[in-house]
Design a protein around this motif. Structure first.
Motif, short mmCIF file in Angstrom:
data_model
loop_
_atom_site.label_atom_id
_atom_site.label_comp_id
_atom_site.label_asym_id
_atom_site.label_seq_id
_atom_site.Cartn_x
_atom_site.Cartn_y
_atom_site.Cartn_z
N GLU A 86 -12.93 5.33 -3.71
CA GLU A 86 -12.49 3.94 -3.68
C GLU A 86 -11.16 3.78 -4.41
OE1 GLU A 86 -14.97 -0.22 -3.85
OE2 GLU A 86 -15.42 1.29 -5.36
N VAL A 87 -11.02 4.46 -5.54
CA VAL A 87 -9.77 4.40 -6.31
C VAL A 87 -8.62 4.99 -5.51
CG1 VAL A 87 -8.58 5.12 -8.41
CG2 VAL A 87 -11.00 4.49 -8.52
N ARG A 88 -8.84 6.17 -4.91
CA ARG A 88 -7.78 6.82 -4.12
C ARG A 88 -7.36 5.96 -2.94
NH1 ARG A 88 -10.72 11.67 -5.36
NH2 ARG A 88 -11.88 11.49 -3.40
N GLU A 89 -8.34 5.35 -2.29
CA GLU A 89 -8.02 4.48 -1.15
C GLU A 89 -7.18 3.29 -1.60
OE1 GLU A 89 -10.37 1.77 2.20
OE2 GLU A 89 -11.44 3.37 1.15
N THR A 90 -7.51 2.75 -2.77
CA THR A 90 -6.77 1.59 -3.29
C THR A 90 -5.34 1.95 -3.61
OG1 THR A 90 -8.79 0.62 -4.21
CG2 THR A 90 -6.69 -0.16 -5.11
N TRP A 91 -5.13 3.05 -4.35
CA TRP A 91 -3.75 3.35 -4.76
C TRP A 91 -2.87 3.79 -3.58
CZ3 TRP A 91 -5.77 7.61 -8.54
CH2 TRP A 91 -5.80 8.86 -7.93
N SER A 92 -3.49 4.18 -2.47
CA SER A 92 -2.70 4.56 -1.29
C SER A 92 -2.21 3.35 -0.50
CB SER A 92 -3.53 5.46 -0.37
OG SER A 92 -4.57 4.73 0.26
N GLU A 93 -2.73 2.15 -0.84
CA GLU A 93 -2.43 0.96 -0.03
C GLU A 93 -1.60 -0.10 -0.75
OE1 GLU A 93 -6.33 -0.34 1.04
OE2 GLU A 93 -6.52 1.07 2.72
N VAL A 94 -1.40 0.03 -2.06
CA VAL A 94 -0.71 -1.02 -2.82
C VAL A 94 0.80 -0.79 -2.87
CG1 VAL A 94 -2.74 -1.52 -4.23
CG2 VAL A 94 -1.08 0.18 -5.01
N ASP A 95 1.51 -1.81 -3.34
CA ASP A 95 2.97 -1.73 -3.48
C ASP A 95 3.39 -1.13 -4.82
OD1 ASP A 95 3.61 -3.29 -0.97
OD2 ASP A 95 2.45 -4.80 -2.06
N VAL A 96 2.58 -1.40 -5.85
CA VAL A 96 2.89 -0.94 -7.21
C VAL A 96 1.62 -0.39 -7.84
CG1 VAL A 96 3.97 -1.52 -9.42
CG2 VAL A 96 4.49 -2.89 -7.39
N ILE A 97 1.73 0.72 -8.55
CA ILE A 97 0.60 1.30 -9.28
C ILE A 97 0.90 1.24 -10.77
CG2 ILE A 97 -0.78 3.37 -9.69
CD1 ILE A 97 0.02 4.30 -6.86
N GLY A 98 -0.01 0.65 -11.52
CA GLY A 98 0.11 0.63 -12.98
C GLY A 98 -0.82 1.68 -13.57
N LEU A 99 -0.24 2.74 -14.13
CA LEU A 99 -1.04 3.81 -14.75
C LEU A 99 -1.32 3.42 -16.19
CD1 LEU A 99 -2.30 6.64 -14.95
CD2 LEU A 99 -0.01 7.51 -15.50
N CYS A 100 -2.58 3.15 -16.51
CA CYS A 100 -2.95 2.70 -17.85
C CYS A 100 -3.30 3.88 -18.75
CB CYS A 100 -4.13 1.74 -17.77
SG CYS A 100 -3.73 0.16 -16.98
N ILE A 101 -2.59 3.99 -19.86
CA ILE A 101 -2.82 5.05 -20.84
C ILE A 101 -2.96 4.39 -22.21
CG2 ILE A 101 -1.87 7.11 -21.94
CD1 ILE A 101 -0.35 7.65 -19.34
N PRO A 102 -4.10 4.51 -22.87
CA PRO A 102 -4.29 3.86 -24.17
C PRO A 102 -3.35 4.41 -25.23
CG PRO A 102 -6.40 4.57 -23.23
CD PRO A 102 -5.32 5.21 -22.42
N ALA A 103 -2.86 3.53 -26.08
CA ALA A 103 -1.96 3.95 -27.16
C ALA A 103 -2.71 4.71 -28.24
CB ALA A 103 -1.28 2.73 -27.78
N ASN A 104 -4.01 4.52 -28.32
CA ASN A 104 -4.80 5.11 -29.42
C ASN A 104 -5.49 6.41 -29.03
OD1 ASN A 104 -6.55 3.75 -27.66
ND2 ASN A 104 -8.05 3.38 -29.28
N GLU A 105 -5.13 6.98 -27.89
CA GLU A 105 -5.75 8.25 -27.46
C GLU A 105 -4.66 9.21 -27.00
OE1 GLU A 105 -8.82 7.75 -24.56
OE2 GLU A 105 -9.58 5.91 -25.51
#
Length: 298
Positions: free
Chosen positions: A79-98
């Motif tokens: 489901e995640v792969r299908e979503t990122w293949s269809e959007v205009d912008v991808i926001g990659l979330c990376i926590p500052a505390n890890e």
């Protein structure tokens, strides 16, 4: 609407518990995605719609991308792969505390191969010092050639407006895609089920969160003398009888607490009084059983 009005889709992706759902709610300004300190809380793709004078940002929250251990995990990753293949912008979330790990690098390789612009979002900056934020930003910058890198905190609100500006500028020129009064296209029953699951997740043992699923069996509107009331019949599913006992609690005490918390949130969602009827059922090893997965909406 101006000639340079922009509208389109952006999604947040990342490892479990990277702050995607909390950030989605902060941007939309309303609770459309459930949150928990438990990893892999999100199980459905949730769309929130932010209306601005010059743009309409349709923000898609996704389940945490992870190494799957069962059929459910595989389906969530698909489901995640299908979503990122269809959007205009991808926001990659990376926590500052890890620390950045192999999972972050794997996701980065996957999404930078897509046609969408990729914005790195360093989340949870309220949990660390400014020095640590700067170190994380440099580490993220070394990972890939991102279109932008934005540090922010969904909890404090710091830089959230900057992130919205950055995501919006990469949307295509387009007329608006959803009506002005719409903040999500999530079906009401799915949102109700998720609020029940969120309440059920609080305070349970580590092995239980992934085993909990919720199905709304029926919704009725009662016309009472003092106004309407929504009656909701919900089933909470677990995988073993021992888990059922934990969810119910001694003499039903824990299930009553779950019902009280869920009912308050559902009443806010529906803007109406709510009667909530909860039952706990056992669906043995449902996460690995395709028949049960279909029954439970996966």
């Amino acid at each position: 609407m101006t000639d340079d009005y922009r509208a389109g889709f952006a999604c947040f992706v990342g490892r479990p518990n990277a702050g995607k759902s909390t950030l989605t709610n902060a941007i939309i300004g309303s609770k459309i995605a459930i949150t928990s300190n438990r990893p892999q809380t999100t199980r459905h793709v949730v769309r929130g719609i932010l209306h601005r004078p010059d743009s309409q940002l349709i923000l898609v929250d996704t389940p945490g991308y992870h190494k799957p251990k069962n059929v459910l995990g595989k389906r969530l990753n698909e489901e995640v792969r299908e979503t990122w293949s269809e959007v205009d912008v991808i926001g990659l979330c990376i926590p500052a505390n890890e620390k950045i790990g192999p999972g972050d690098r794997y996701i980065t390789r996957e999404i930078t191969a897509q046609k969408a612009k990729v914005v790195a979002v360093v989340t949870k900056i309220d949990l660390v010092s400014k020095t640590d934020v700067a170190k994380q930003l440099m580490a993220v910058n070394d990972m890939a050639d991102f279109a932008d890198i934005v540090p922010c905190s969904a909890v404090s609100g710091e830089q959230v407006d900057v992130l919205v500006d950055v995501l919006s500028k990469y949307l295509p020129t387009s007329p608006q895609l959803y009506p002005d009064d719409m903040i999500t296209d999530e079906p009401e029953r799915v949102m109700i089920a998720e609020l029940v699951r969120e309440a059920a997740l609080e305070g349970v043992r580590d092995e239980l969160p992934h085993s909990i699923a919720v199905v709304i069996e029926d919704v009725e509107i009662e016309d009472l003398e003092d106004g309407p009331r929504t009656k909701i019949y919900a089933e909470i599913y677990v995988e073993r009888s021992s888990q059922k006992a934990i969810v119910i609690g001694k003499a039903g005490s824990r299930l009553r607490t779950v019902g009280t918390h869920a009912r308050k949130e559902i009443a806010k969602l529906l803007n109406q009084r709510v009667y909530l009827d909860l039952h706990v059922r056992v669906a043995k090893d449902w996460q690995t059983n395709p028949k049960y997965l279909q029954r439970l909406g996966f």
